[in-house]
Design an enzyme around this catalytic site. Structure first.
Site: not given
Ligand code: RIB
Length: 296
Positions: A244-247, A212, A277
């Site tokens: 990329a915080a979610g990743d 969230l 991040s």
């Molecule tokens: O979640 C971030 C990513 O989303 C970025 O690195 C970009 O490449 C997109 O895929």
């Protein structure tokens, strides 16, 4: 127990801007850089930096050779990354003065996955292994079916959300990892408990992680009969770039589950990693190593 990410790799062309460019406007960027990214690559890096044994499968296109090299430097097995003649998948990312982003994605090489490649890759994995998917490659329905048939634990981060996901059988998934916008697109509700109730009614054995943003995150883990719910507050940090915080959250969270950590510890660690991040620029570059969290 190994983690396989079957996913994208992107070159992120990142532009720092005062505000997101408006229709008809020409705006001068304050800076420009080219960085490694892609939801698949970012989540592989996050898993590996969190300590999980990680493999990445996908396609590398023209101009993207540095991307599998970066995965390797992070200890990710790239034996299942296949070269294709298509141009490398890439993005144009605007980052505004509040650290928010706006992303334009060109799939390129990322949508060149073949059924033969999927079979070859999945034949090396089975029961006890995890598969983590995002929506930046082709053949997701097929990969999901084949992985589930092999007994893998399948987790889907349906991002970016679009109608291609209607073809994926959510009944084969063990985990769904979504932000609030994706949750609403899937269930039609923006209320977390209603999201869970609707999803659980449709897929009783599917566990859910809902992030969230600044309001934290909630997880519901279920075996069909019993459900455990944990709520996690977000850590407050100065925001530089949310890309990329979610990743980062996803990779750290799955690594915690694979390690068998209690659910509340998986959430706390993933949340701390995501906070680090957002305090740094870039996508994969911004993901912390586990030692940085343990040292805090
Ligand atoms: O979640 C971030 C990513 O989303 C970025 O690195 C970009 O490449 C997109 O895929």
């Amino acid at each position: 127990m190994r983690a396989l990410v079957f996913g994208s790799m992107n070159l992120d062309y990142v532009y720092e801007v005062e505000h997101f460019v408006r229709p008809g406007e020409t705006l001068a960027a304050r800076s420009r850089s080219v960085k490694p990214g892609g939801k698949g690559l970012n989540q592989s890096v996050a898993l590996a930096r969190a300590g999980a044994e990680t493999s990445h499968a996908g396609c590398v296109g023209r101009g993207g050779e540095q991307l599998p090299a970066l995965l390797k430097e992070n200890g990710v097995d790239t034996s299942d990354v296949v070269p294709v003649p298509e141009i490398q998948g890439h993005t144009v990312i605007q980052v505004n003065r509040d650290g928010e982003n706006s992303i334009l994605l060109f799939s390129g090489s990322n949508t060149c996955v073949t059924e033969e490649q999927a079979d070859r890759t999945l034949s090396r994995f089975g029961r006890g292994d995890w598969l983590l998917l995002q929506n930046e490659i082709n053949l997701l329905p097929l990969i999901t079916e084949k992985a589930a048939a092999r007994g893998m634990t399948v987790a889907l981060n349906p991002s970016p959300y679009d109608s291609r996901l209607d073809q994926v059988d959510f009944g084969l998934l063990s985990w769904l990892l979504v932000n609030e916008i994706e949750a609403e697109q899937i269930t039609g509700s923006d209320d977390p408990d209603t999201v869970w109730e609707r999803l659980h009614a449709r897929h009783p054995r599917l566990s859910l992680l809902l992030t969230l943003g600044g309001r934290g995150s909630i997880v519901w883990r279920t075996d069909g009969a019993r459900t455990e719910k944990v709520t996690q507050a977000a850590f407050r940090v100065p925001v530089v770039d949310t890309t990329a915080a979610g990743d980062t959250f996803t990779g750290y969270f799955i690594a915690g589950l694979m390690e068998g950590l209690p659910l509340k510890d998986c959430m706390a660690r993933a949340s701390r990693a995501a906070a680090i991040s957002v305090s740094r620029p870039g996508a994969a570059d911004s993901i912390p190593w586990r030692a940085e969290l343990d040292g805090q």
